[in-house]
Design an enzyme around this catalytic site. Structure first.
Site: not given
Ligand code: CP
Ligand code: NVA
Length: 310
Positions: A138, A108, A264, A223, A292, A135
């Protein structure tokens, strides 16, 4: 029929429609297997996944860790402070080192190029667990949820409401292109999808700044308005986005009594979504979050466990 194998999972542009459906079918099989038998076959026995995080996470961290556990393997959490990706150590060096210890890397990151560099320089499969660009894990879980609850996605329209230029919106458009789902992105000027992303997705996407454009949608998706890494823009965004809140009025504007709502998560309740909607009858937020696990187990079983897509 066996489908050509994937080597990595950086985003959905590099996944064919057949491979995407192959992952969805494998995810459904693994979910069913665990439900019926109480366990999955240990296809990742002896395998280890390094999980590199430069941002916080609940779902991604826990679902990948539990996914490896269910498949008989192990997962190693590496916190932002430990690795210092791109600061303490370069992405190519991190990938080359981890490849000597582990059988796969889930990362990440802020900069998507770090995912691409790890793929280029490393020796093991790399999975994008969210970057500033996309992502994909997701979106795989999202389409799985839509398929389970509403049926064939090619007969459906998803309206994405909010920041149409963020990572989640981008992966949803790419996923929509794979399964032939129509999309409508409802976002203010300046936060609409990038033209190149739209063209590359191959999806049928209608873009509008008018919240009434959700009329006819089967799924409403939102989101956070301010993604991780954009915190300095929060005040500007908070002033601009309230007309795009997913609330009961917006649900009524779909003119669809059966519309379902996805997010999400994590949600900023009271901003992009209200409690009444998040906890109401249209909400699929928690089945979506739970998928997920199953969607990522398909990615792990395929990339680390050698399970073919079919
Ligand atoms: N939706 C998602 O990726 O959640 P987290 O940021 O908690 O991993
Ligand atoms: N768009 C959000 C998604 C989190 C799962 C972010 O990147 O913070």
């Amino acid at each position: 029929m066996t489908i050509e194998s994937l080597s990595h999972f950086p985003d959905l542009q590099s996944v064919s429609s057949e491979q995407f459906w192959g992952l969805l079918h494998l995810a459904a099989r693994l979910k069913d297997e665990r439900k019926r038998l109480g366990a999955n076959a240990p296809v990742c026995a002896g395998k280890a996944l390094a999980m590199v995080f430069t941002k916080p996470s609940l779902r991604t961290r826990v679902s990948f860790e539990m996914g490896m556990h269910h498949l008989g393997g192990t997962a190693l959490y590496l916190s932002p402070a430990e690795i210092g990706l791109g600061t303490r150590e370069s992405a190519p060096d991190v990938a080359r080192v981890l490849g000597g210890y582990c059988d796969g890397i889930m990362a990440r990151v802020f900069e998507h190029k770090h995912i691409l560099e790890m793929m280029e320089w490393g020796t093991v499969p790399v999975i994008n667990g969210l970057s500033d660009f996309s992502h994909p894990c997701q979106a795989l879980a999202d389409i799985m949820t839509i398929w389970e609850h509403l049926g064939d996605p090619s007969k459906l329209t998803l309206a994405y409401v909010g920041d149409g230029s963020n990572n989640v919106a981008t992966s949803l458009m790419q996923a929509a292109g794979k399964v032939g789902m129509k999309m409508c992105v409802v976002a203010p000027a300046g936060y609409q999808p990038d033209a190149q992303v739209l063209a590359d997705s191959g999806a049928d996407v209608y873009v509008s700044a008018d919240p009434d454009a959700v009329a006819g949608a089967d799924v409403l998706y939102t989101d956070v308005w301010t993604s991780m890494g954009q915190e300095s823009e929060r005040d500007v965004r908070l002033a601009l986005f309230p007309p795009y809140q997913v609330n009961e009025d917006l649900i009524a504007r779909t003119q669809n009594p059966n519309v379902r709502v996805l997010h999400c998560l994590p949600a900023h309740r009271g901003e992009e979504i209200t409690d009444a909607v998040a906890d109401g009858p249209a909400s699929l937020l928690f089945p979506q979050a739970h998928n997920r696990l199953h969607a990522q187990k398909a990615i792990l079983a395929h990339l680390l466990g050698g399970v073919a897509l079919e």
